[in-house]
Motif scaffolding. Sequence first.
Motif, PDB file in Angstrom:
ATOM      1  N   HIS A 163      -8.338   1.759  -0.279  1.00  0.00           N
ATOM      2  CA  HIS A 163      -8.370   3.139  -0.225  1.00  0.00           C
ATOM      3  C   HIS A 163      -7.829   3.763   0.818  1.00  0.00           C
ATOM      4  CE1 HIS A 163     -11.804   1.650   1.848  1.00  0.00           C
ATOM      5  NE2 HIS A 163     -11.731   2.853   2.737  1.00  0.00           N
ATOM      6  N   SER A 164      -7.438   2.906   2.015  1.00  0.00           N
ATOM      7  CA  SER A 164      -6.579   3.572   3.368  1.00  0.00           C
ATOM      8  C   SER A 164      -5.723   2.582   3.346  1.00  0.00           C
ATOM      9  CB  SER A 164      -7.720   3.459   4.386  1.00  0.00           C
ATOM     10  OG  SER A 164      -8.777   4.367   4.345  1.00  0.00           O
ATOM     11  N   ALA A 165      -5.106   2.056   2.484  1.00  0.00           N
ATOM     12  CA  ALA A 165      -4.107   0.886   2.921  1.00  0.00           C
ATOM     13  C   ALA A 165      -2.545   1.488   2.615  1.00  0.00           C
ATOM     14  CB  ALA A 165      -4.218  -0.202   1.591  1.00  0.00           C
ATOM     15  N   ALA A 166      -2.372   2.797   2.572  1.00  0.00           N
ATOM     16  CA  ALA A 166      -1.145   3.413   2.604  1.00  0.00           C
ATOM     17  C   ALA A 166      -0.502   3.279   4.001  1.00  0.00           C
ATOM     18  CB  ALA A 166      -1.083   4.866   2.205  1.00  0.00           C
ATOM     19  N   LYS A 167      -1.046   2.832   4.944  1.00  0.00           N
ATOM     20  CA  LYS A 167      -0.553   2.545   6.336  1.00  0.00           C
ATOM     21  C   LYS A 167      -0.923   1.086   6.678  1.00  0.00           C
ATOM     22  CE  LYS A 167      -4.481   3.926   8.834  1.00  0.00           C
ATOM     23  NZ  LYS A 167      -5.649   4.232   7.703  1.00  0.00           N
ATOM     24  N   GLU A 168      -0.047   0.601   7.515  1.00  0.00           N
ATOM     25  CA  GLU A 168      -0.319  -0.788   7.813  1.00  0.00           C
ATOM     26  C   GLU A 168      -1.429  -1.192   8.674  1.00  0.00           C
ATOM     27  OE1 GLU A 168       2.142  -4.017  10.928  1.00  0.00           O
ATOM     28  OE2 GLU A 168       3.212  -2.313  10.044  1.00  0.00           O
ATOM     29  N   ASN A 169      -2.085  -2.199   8.340  1.00  0.00           N
ATOM     30  CA  ASN A 169      -3.621  -2.567   8.637  1.00  0.00           C
ATOM     31  C   ASN A 169      -4.553  -1.655   8.294  1.00  0.00           C
ATOM     32  OD1 ASN A 169      -2.672  -4.836  10.326  1.00  0.00           O
ATOM     33  ND2 ASN A 169      -1.870  -3.496  11.850  1.00  0.00           N
ATOM     34  N   GLY A 170      -4.404  -0.755   7.110  1.00  0.00           N
ATOM     35  CA  GLY A 170      -5.109  -0.042   6.392  1.00  0.00           C
ATOM     36  C   GLY A 170      -6.117  -0.675   5.632  1.00  0.00           C
ATOM     37  N   ALA A 171      -5.895  -1.958   5.001  1.00  0.00           N
ATOM     38  CA  ALA A 171      -6.622  -2.506   4.115  1.00  0.00           C
ATOM     39  C   ALA A 171      -7.822  -3.370   4.908  1.00  0.00           C
ATOM     40  CB  ALA A 171      -5.617  -3.949   3.537  1.00  0.00           C
ATOM     41  N   GLN A 172      -8.931  -3.049   4.031  1.00  0.00           N
ATOM     42  CA  GLN A 172     -10.208  -3.568   4.575  1.00  0.00           C
ATOM     43  C   GLN A 172     -10.734  -4.905   3.849  1.00  0.00           C
ATOM     44  OE1 GLN A 172     -12.746  -0.240   4.460  1.00  0.00           O
ATOM     45  NE2 GLN A 172     -11.838   1.041   5.942  1.00  0.00           N
ATOM     46  N   PHE A 173     -10.984  -5.820   4.305  1.00  0.00           N
ATOM     47  CA  PHE A 173     -11.361  -7.058   3.758  1.00  0.00           C
ATOM     48  C   PHE A 173     -13.098  -7.649   3.912  1.00  0.00           C
ATOM     49  CE2 PHE A 173      -7.035  -7.771   4.746  1.00  0.00           C
ATOM     50  CZ  PHE A 173      -6.401  -8.413   3.810  1.00  0.00           C
ATOM     51  N   TYR A 174     -13.415  -7.589   2.917  1.00  0.00           N
ATOM     52  CA  TYR A 174     -15.066  -8.097   2.788  1.00  0.00           C
ATOM     53  C   TYR A 174     -14.719  -9.470   2.503  1.00  0.00           C
ATOM     54  CZ  TYR A 174     -15.423  -3.046   3.537  1.00  0.00           C
ATOM     55  OH  TYR A 174     -15.368  -1.839   3.963  1.00  0.00           O
ATOM     56  N   ILE A 175     -15.365 -10.231   3.114  1.00  0.00           N
ATOM     57  CA  ILE A 175     -15.288 -11.629   3.109  1.00  0.00           C
ATOM     58  C   ILE A 175     -16.566 -12.474   3.531  1.00  0.00           C
ATOM     59  CG2 ILE A 175     -14.031 -13.800   4.019  1.00  0.00           C
ATOM     60  CD1 ILE A 175     -11.915 -11.807   5.217  1.00  0.00           C
ATOM     61  N   ASP A 205       2.317  -7.056   3.427  1.00  0.00           N
ATOM     62  CA  ASP A 205       2.500  -7.584   2.123  1.00  0.00           C
ATOM     63  C   ASP A 205       2.224  -6.264   1.021  1.00  0.00           C
ATOM     64  OD1 ASP A 205       2.990 -10.141   2.638  1.00  0.00           O
ATOM     65  OD2 ASP A 205       0.903 -10.756   2.482  1.00  0.00           O
ATOM     66  N   PRO A 206       3.120  -6.230   0.106  1.00  0.00           N
ATOM     67  CA  PRO A 206       2.955  -5.118  -0.895  1.00  0.00           C
ATOM     68  C   PRO A 206       1.487  -4.866  -1.483  1.00  0.00           C
ATOM     69  CG  PRO A 206       4.300  -6.942  -1.976  1.00  0.00           C
ATOM     70  CD  PRO A 206       4.123  -7.410  -0.307  1.00  0.00           C
ATOM     71  N   GLY A 207       0.917  -6.027  -1.522  1.00  0.00           N
ATOM     72  CA  GLY A 207      -0.686  -5.910  -2.071  1.00  0.00           C
ATOM     73  C   GLY A 207      -1.561  -5.428  -0.989  1.00  0.00           C
ATOM     74  N   LEU A 208      -1.250  -5.236   0.283  1.00  0.00           N
ATOM     75  CA  LEU A 208      -1.941  -4.832   1.275  1.00  0.00           C
ATOM     76  C   LEU A 208      -1.867  -3.645   1.889  1.00  0.00           C
ATOM     77  CD1 LEU A 208      -2.611  -8.252   3.198  1.00  0.00           C
ATOM     78  CD2 LEU A 208      -3.909  -7.429   1.114  1.00  0.00           C
ATOM     79  N   MET A 209      -0.549  -3.146   1.704  1.00  0.00           N
ATOM     80  CA  MET A 209       0.088  -1.956   2.253  1.00  0.00           C
ATOM     81  C   MET A 209       0.541  -1.093   1.046  1.00  0.00           C
ATOM     82  SD  MET A 209       2.602  -1.183   5.269  1.00  0.00           S
ATOM     83  CE  MET A 209       3.192   0.307   5.542  1.00  0.00           C
ATOM     84  N   ILE A 210      -0.252  -0.400   0.623  1.00  0.00           N
ATOM     85  CA  ILE A 210       0.028   0.240  -0.531  1.00  0.00           C
ATOM     86  C   ILE A 210      -0.804   1.639  -0.999  1.00  0.00           C
ATOM     87  CG2 ILE A 210      -1.757  -1.146  -1.714  1.00  0.00           C
ATOM     88  CD1 ILE A 210      -0.190  -0.724  -4.472  1.00  0.00           C
ATOM     89  N   ASN A 211      -0.280   2.533  -1.418  1.00  0.00           N
ATOM     90  CA  ASN A 211      -0.881   3.738  -1.529  1.00  0.00           C
ATOM     91  C   ASN A 211      -1.400   3.556  -3.232  1.00  0.00           C
ATOM     92  OD1 ASN A 211      -1.760   6.496  -2.393  1.00  0.00           O
ATOM     93  ND2 ASN A 211      -0.071   7.515  -1.316  1.00  0.00           N
ATOM     94  N   ILE A 212      -2.797   3.417  -3.389  1.00  0.00           N
ATOM     95  CA  ILE A 212      -3.212   3.205  -4.691  1.00  0.00           C
ATOM     96  C   ILE A 212      -3.352   4.634  -5.675  1.00  0.00           C
ATOM     97  CG2 ILE A 212      -4.177   1.014  -4.312  1.00  0.00           C
ATOM     98  CD1 ILE A 212      -7.010   2.437  -4.051  1.00  0.00           C
ATOM     99  N   TYR A 213      -3.172   5.369  -4.859  1.00  0.00           N
ATOM    100  CA  TYR A 213      -3.411   6.788  -5.605  1.00  0.00           C
ATOM    101  C   TYR A 213      -2.240   7.599  -6.164  1.00  0.00           C
ATOM    102  CZ  TYR A 213      -7.890   6.299  -3.173  1.00  0.00           C
ATOM    103  OH  TYR A 213      -9.289   5.875  -2.834  1.00  0.00           O
ATOM    104  N   SER A 214      -0.995   6.838  -5.825  1.00  0.00           N
ATOM    105  CA  SER A 214       0.120   7.589  -5.972  1.00  0.00           C
ATOM    106  C   SER A 214       1.405   6.400  -5.673  1.00  0.00           C
ATOM    107  CB  SER A 214       0.490   8.498  -5.247  1.00  0.00           C
ATOM    108  OG  SER A 214       1.943   9.212  -5.647  1.00  0.00           O
ATOM    109  N   ASN A 215       1.357   5.412  -6.611  1.00  0.00           N
ATOM    110  CA  ASN A 215       2.268   4.127  -6.365  1.00  0.00           C
ATOM    111  C   ASN A 215       3.556   4.488  -7.317  1.00  0.00           C
ATOM    112  OD1 ASN A 215       1.084   3.513  -8.702  1.00  0.00           O
ATOM    113  ND2 ASN A 215       1.521   1.539  -8.239  1.00  0.00           N
ATOM    114  N   GLY A 216       3.634   5.405  -8.179  1.00  0.00           N
ATOM    115  CA  GLY A 216       4.680   5.512  -9.001  1.00  0.00           C
ATOM    116  C   GLY A 216       4.571   4.858 -10.253  1.00  0.00           C
ATOM    117  N   GLY A 217       3.582   4.471 -10.799  1.00  0.00           N
ATOM    118  CA  GLY A 217       3.401   3.424 -11.715  1.00  0.00           C
ATOM    119  C   GLY A 217       3.806   2.132 -11.786  1.00  0.00           C
TER     120      GLY A 217
END
Length: 230
Positions: A163-175, A205-217
């Motif tokens: 949800h906050s991964a549009a910026k670098e290190n914005g991805a949150q890992f629950y492990i 990595d594209p799976g970790l730094m991504i805007n999931i709300y507007s990724n252009g499809g």
Amino acid sequence: MLFKASLLLLATAVDAAPHYIFGNLKGTQDWQVVRMTANHYSNAPVTDVTSEAIRCYQNTPGGGGSTSTYKARAGGTITWTANPNIYHPGALSAYMAKVPAGQTAATFDGAGAVWFKVYQDMPTSSGSQMNWPSQNKATVDFKVPQCLADGDYLFRIEHVALHSAAKENGAQFYISCAQLTVDGGSGAKTPTDLVSFPGAYKPTDPGLMINIYSNGGKAYTPAGPAVFKC
């Protein structure tokens, strides 16, 4: 100004929303067969993919200490419990690591290129947004590959909130990592594409730094290796 303020409040609310842990396998107590994580009180995520915490997020680094080992059947299913439910949108994956000769699931720290991916979910698209099958789930199921050799393994569950991964290190890992003894396996196939934690991921990595709300499809590209298949 009002619109910008509203966006800021929304982002703050999302970041402060419930975090979660994976503390047990169904039929066991919290931390009985799962190594206690450093966030067992706070539920806070890991955000640095280069840290040792990205492996199992253990409260005490090293082996599993007094953690028991769960008996799992190759070809069978294990069920992880989320507490609270998986609140954030993002990708669910699972990895296993074969314990080396001379060690047990209780003593192995999971270091080195020993991890292979056994599960990866994928989102569906709704316009430019992504919808995730694991979101809001209280439990998630994984199949233990039938073709594995019998023995001790670590089983690592990972939910990466995006949800906050549009910026670098914005991805949150629950492990979390569980300790397994697997039996009934055919041993017909040896896992490939082994990775280490840390080492498997980069923050960009594209799976970790991504805007999931507007990724252009565009299709989602998961971080890490391909899923091992029997």
